[in-house]
Scaffold this motif. Structure first.
Motif, short mmCIF file in Angstrom:
data_model
loop_
_atom_site.label_atom_id
_atom_site.label_comp_id
_atom_site.label_asym_id
_atom_site.label_seq_id
_atom_site.Cartn_x
_atom_site.Cartn_y
_atom_site.Cartn_z
N ILE A 166 1.48 25.43 2.60
CA ILE A 166 0.88 24.20 2.07
C ILE A 166 -0.18 23.73 3.04
O ILE A 166 0.14 23.30 4.15
CB ILE A 166 1.96 23.11 1.86
N PRO A 167 -1.46 23.82 2.66
CA PRO A 167 -2.52 23.55 3.63
C PRO A 167 -2.67 22.08 4.02
O PRO A 167 -3.10 21.78 5.13
CB PRO A 167 -3.79 24.06 2.94
N GLU A 168 -2.32 21.14 3.14
CA GLU A 168 -2.54 19.74 3.50
C GLU A 168 -1.38 19.21 4.32
O GLU A 168 -0.23 19.53 4.06
CB GLU A 168 -2.67 18.82 2.27
N LYS A 169 -1.71 18.36 5.28
CA LYS A 169 -0.68 17.67 6.07
C LYS A 169 -0.88 16.17 5.90
O LYS A 169 -1.99 15.67 6.08
CB LYS A 169 -0.82 18.00 7.57
N VAL A 170 0.19 15.48 5.56
CA VAL A 170 0.12 14.01 5.51
C VAL A 170 0.45 13.51 6.91
O VAL A 170 1.57 13.66 7.39
CB VAL A 170 1.11 13.44 4.47
N LEU A 171 -0.55 12.95 7.59
CA LEU A 171 -0.36 12.51 8.97
C LEU A 171 0.29 11.14 9.03
O LEU A 171 1.03 10.83 9.94
CB LEU A 171 -1.70 12.49 9.72
N GLU A 172 -0.03 10.32 8.03
CA GLU A 172 0.53 8.97 8.02
C GLU A 172 0.55 8.48 6.58
O GLU A 172 -0.40 8.72 5.84
CB GLU A 172 -0.34 8.04 8.87
N SER A 173 1.63 7.81 6.22
CA SER A 173 1.70 7.29 4.85
C SER A 173 2.09 5.83 4.90
O SER A 173 3.12 5.48 5.49
CB SER A 173 2.71 8.09 4.05
N LYS A 174 1.23 4.99 4.33
CA LYS A 174 1.53 3.56 4.30
C LYS A 174 1.76 3.14 2.86
O LYS A 174 1.14 2.21 2.35
CB LYS A 174 0.39 2.76 4.93
N VAL A 175 2.60 3.91 2.17
CA VAL A 175 2.91 3.58 0.78
C VAL A 175 4.14 2.71 0.79
O VAL A 175 5.20 3.10 1.25
CB VAL A 175 3.16 4.86 -0.05
N THR A 176 3.97 1.49 0.32
CA THR A 176 5.06 0.53 0.44
C THR A 176 5.74 0.30 -0.89
O THR A 176 5.09 0.30 -1.93
CB THR A 176 4.51 -0.82 0.94
N ALA A 177 7.02 0.10 -0.83
CA ALA A 177 7.73 -0.33 -2.02
C ALA A 177 7.19 -1.71 -2.33
O ALA A 177 7.11 -2.56 -1.47
CB ALA A 177 9.22 -0.37 -1.74
N GLY A 178 6.78 -1.93 -3.58
CA GLY A 178 6.05 -3.15 -3.87
C GLY A 178 6.93 -4.26 -4.42
O GLY A 178 7.70 -4.05 -5.34
N SER A 179 6.78 -5.45 -3.87
CA SER A 179 7.43 -6.59 -4.51
C SER A 179 6.46 -7.15 -5.56
O SER A 179 6.86 -7.78 -6.52
CB SER A 179 7.78 -7.66 -3.48
N GLU A 180 5.18 -6.88 -5.36
CA GLU A 180 4.17 -7.32 -6.33
C GLU A 180 4.31 -6.53 -7.63
O GLU A 180 4.61 -5.35 -7.61
CB GLU A 180 2.77 -7.00 -5.81
N VAL A 181 4.08 -7.21 -8.75
CA VAL A 181 4.06 -6.51 -10.02
C VAL A 181 2.76 -5.70 -10.08
O VAL A 181 1.70 -6.21 -9.77
CB VAL A 181 4.10 -7.52 -11.19
N SER A 182 2.87 -4.41 -10.47
CA SER A 182 1.67 -3.60 -10.52
C SER A 182 0.78 -4.02 -11.69
O SER A 182 1.25 -4.24 -12.80
CB SER A 182 2.06 -2.12 -10.63
N LEU A 183 -0.51 -4.13 -11.39
CA LEU A 183 -1.47 -4.62 -12.39
C LEU A 183 -1.45 -3.83 -13.69
O LEU A 183 -1.40 -4.38 -14.78
CB LEU A 183 -2.88 -4.55 -11.80
N THR A 184 -1.49 -2.49 -13.55
CA THR A 184 -1.64 -1.68 -14.76
C THR A 184 -0.35 -1.63 -15.58
O THR A 184 -0.39 -1.32 -16.75
CB THR A 184 -2.09 -0.25 -14.42
N ASP A 185 0.80 -1.90 -14.95
CA ASP A 185 2.05 -1.87 -15.70
C ASP A 185 2.44 -3.26 -16.22
O ASP A 185 3.37 -3.37 -17.01
CB ASP A 185 3.20 -1.39 -14.79
N ALA A 186 1.76 -4.28 -15.75
CA ALA A 186 2.21 -5.65 -16.02
C ALA A 186 2.05 -6.02 -17.50
O ALA A 186 1.06 -5.66 -18.13
CB ALA A 186 1.42 -6.63 -15.17
#
Ligand code: FAD
Ligand code: AMP
Lengths: 326, 258
Positions: free
Chosen positions: A184-204
């Motif tokens: 797998i050539p790509e390496k994820v060096l850092e991930s700042k994906v947060t579990a959201g308390s905000e309601v997602s705009l597109t799903d709202a």
């Protein structure tokens, strides 16, 4: 022949619009006389696989591998290919999130399949998928007809009703990724994906948006917008003018160069209703405008309006909803 | 090393609502044509990378023979060269045909290590062309990139916007990168740039030159305008703000949308 749906996992669990595709996918699978198949990938897959089972998929493929802990295109595309082959899938669907759009596009190209990106409706005709897309920034609709044996679509969230879980599940089948970490050539060096308390705009299902109308006191204006949104369990949106002025981050922008939303209720506060804003919210079921200028173009698109000062109207409206919603 | 920027010529966004179904069907859209706004970010990034890493830049666009205004805009911004890929022999090219032609054109430029594209076109709205180019070239694909952190030693490191956050990813070069709006602020062409662009000679490559044919997997059918729902706004009146708010809340409750 089968209809395969990729169930994307997030820190908050499976992407909710996957369950729209469970319902619509069933309809398509029946029309094609085929099975409805789910694919769950990740370092952990059991909870999402059980959720897919409960949403009526005939078969749930899981690919469980530490290499899939973070989404990486080449690994996930390899997994998708495995599942398409294993399930004999002729229709491949995913929710049109960032990853869903990327994976379906790259995957379709690898499979030599046609793609309908960000489709808003799906049906079967002559044994093949037909996907409806909104193009020219929501000013033209087209039917995408496919000439390839495999047909791929990413589907805009809120295009179909959510299917409720009913616990009538099919079997879970584990597949191998067939790749080692070194492949797998790509390496994820850092991930700042947060579990959201905000309601997602597109799903709202409800969105309250603020515009340049808050300019005299932006902080207070967006606080009032957010208070109303909280009472309505709504997501907070914004016009580009509000974003450009730095009142709120870009991820809240609704419109042609922001997000396209289709909530049941859209409340535009201090937004004039420019064409580029309408391109992002014109498909909302009920539109409400609060604006001090009775001539603002937003009133031509709105179902209800109050002509008045948002700093007075918003607190009153928040109270009125609190009284009614408890 | 060279950077190729993929530029599409698209209708001015303010004129999109006027575009008719017939115009889209015939492919002859009667609107002011400009550089796809998202592609300005790709062109700007190529210029910034040129400053940082000393890479040359070339803008590539596929379109009809007279679709050179967008390329001229890129040249006026400072992009080194421009090449038009003439689509006339490729029918109603879908994204895979367009990707095949652009991928072939990228190869034609020689030493390209990086392809930059916009996030999506304001007419096609697919946000998929770059995936096709990466797939046809067999190169890495990084989408929605908000920052190019580093490039060199055969690798590119970027920060990309994803749902719910951001991630830093490293991938091998050569790569195809689609850029997000967070990446930069596109410059306006300078007066000198515009003069230079107007005098520039823009070479044209045909499908035959590139050895590509129409491999379209999809077609557009039943092209139509969305149904216009005529709405008559109900302006809520009342003696006080509280009364108006209460009436509005009642009306919304009655719609059963919350
Ligand atoms: C290529 C391009 C892409 C674009 N993309 C987008 C996009 O994605 N999204 C987007 O939104 N725009 C977009 N725009 C910008 C768009 O054209 C408008 O400029 C923008 O939507 C205006 O934002 P606004 O309505 O908040 O501001 P304005 O047009 O300034 O309107 C502010 C409104 O607030 C009202 N107001 C003022 N004070 C009060 C008060 N106290 N109480 C109540 N009302 C008040 C005013 O009457 C006015 O109607 C784009 C433009 C271009 C050229
Ligand atoms: N005909 C074209 N010529 C050059 N670049 C294109 C063309 N079509 C799309 N692109 C590039 O691909 C990106 C995504 O386009 P799309 O997939 O059409 O939304 C655009 O922002 C452009 O950078």
């Amino acid at each position: 022949m089968s209809v395969l749906v990729w169930i994307e996992q997030t820190p908050d669990g499976p992407v909710s619009s996957s369950w729209e595709l469970a319902g619509k996918g069933r309809e398509l699978a029946d029309a094609l006389d085929g099975k409805l198949v789910a694919l769950v990938m990740g370092a952990e897959t059991s909870a999402a696989a059980a959720a897919a089972q409960a949403h009526g998929f005939d078969t749930v493929y899981t690919i469980t591998d530490p290499a899939l802990a973070n989404y990486r295109l080449s690994a996930y595309a390899a997994g998708l290919k495995q599942a398409v082959t294993a399930g004999g899938a002729t229709v491949v669907l995913a929710a049109a999130t960032n990853f869903g759009r990327e994976l379906t596009a790259y995957g379709a190209c690898q499979l030599g399949a046609g793609l309908a990106a960000d489709a808003v409706d799906l049906r079967v005709e002559g044994g093949k998928l037909v996907a409806v897309r909104s193009v020219y920034s929501n000013n033209i609709l087209v039917d995408i007809v496919f000439e390839t044996p495999v047909q791929v679509a990413s589907v805009r969230p809120r295009s179909f009703p959510l299917l409720e879980a009913s616990a009538s599940g099919g079997e879970i089948t584990a597949l191998d990724l067939g790749l080692a970490e070194d492949d797998i050539p790509e390496k994820v060096l850092e991930s700042k994906v947060t579990a959201g308390s905000e309601v997602s705009l597109t799903d709202a299902s409800v969105v309250v948006s603020g515009g340049r109308g808050v300019a005299s006191d932006p902080e207070k204006g967006f606080a009032l917008v957010t208070e109303l949104a909280d009472v309505l369990d709504a997501a907070v949106g914004a016009s580009r003018a509000a974003v450009d002025a730095g009142y709120i981050p870009y991820k809240h922008q609704v419109g042609q160069t922001g997000k396209v939303v289709r909530p049941d209720l859209y409340i535009a506060v201090g937004i004039s209703g420019a064409i580029q804003h309408l391109a992002g919210m014109g498909g909302s079921k009920v539109i409400v405008a609060i604006n001090k200028d009775s001539e603002a173009p937003i009133f031509e698109k709105a179902n209800y309006g109050i002509v008045g000062d948002l700093y007075e109207v918003l607190p009153a409206l928040t109270v009125a909803f609190q009284e009614r919603l408890g | 090393m060279k950077i190729a920027v993929l530029i599409k010529q698209t209708p001015d966004t303010a004129e999109l609502p006027k575009v008719s179904a017939e115009e889209v069907k015939s492919g002859d859209v009667n609107a002011t044509m400009v550089i796809n706004p998202w592609d300005e970010y790709a062109a700007e990034e190529a210029l910034l990378l040129d400053d940082r890493f000393g890479a040359g830049s070339v803008a590539l666009s596929m379109g009809s023979e007279d679709a050179t205004d967008a390329l001229k805009h890129a040249l006026a911004m400072g992009i080194g060269e421009a090449v038009l890929i003439d689509s006339s022999a490729l029918g109603d090219a879908d994204m895979w045909t367009t990707a095949a032609a652009l991928a072939a054109a990228v190869k034609e430029q020689g030493d390209v290590e990086l392809v930059l594209t916009g996030k999506q076109s304001v007419d096609g709205n697919s946000g998929a062309l770059f995936a096709g180019v990466a797939c046809k070239l067999g190169w890495s694909l990084l989408t929605n990139v908000a920052k190019i952190v580093d490039m060199g030693d055969g690798f590119i490191t970027v920060e990309r916007m994803v749902d719910g956050g951001q991630e830093t990813v490293q991938a091998p070069l050569p790569a195809v990168v689609s850029v997000a709006k967070e990446i930069n602020d596109p410059r306006y062409p300078s007066f000198m740039g515009i003069r230079k662009a107007n005098r520039a000679n823009i070479p044209v490559l045909t499908a035959a030159d590139l050895g590509v044919s129409d491999v379209s997997a999809t077609e557009w059918a039943n092209i139509r305008k969305p149904e216009q729902v005529e709405t008559e706004v109900v302006i809520i009146e009342g003696d006080s703000v509280a009364e108006k708010a209460a009436k509005l809340a009642d009306a919304i409750m009655a719609e059963k949308v919350i």
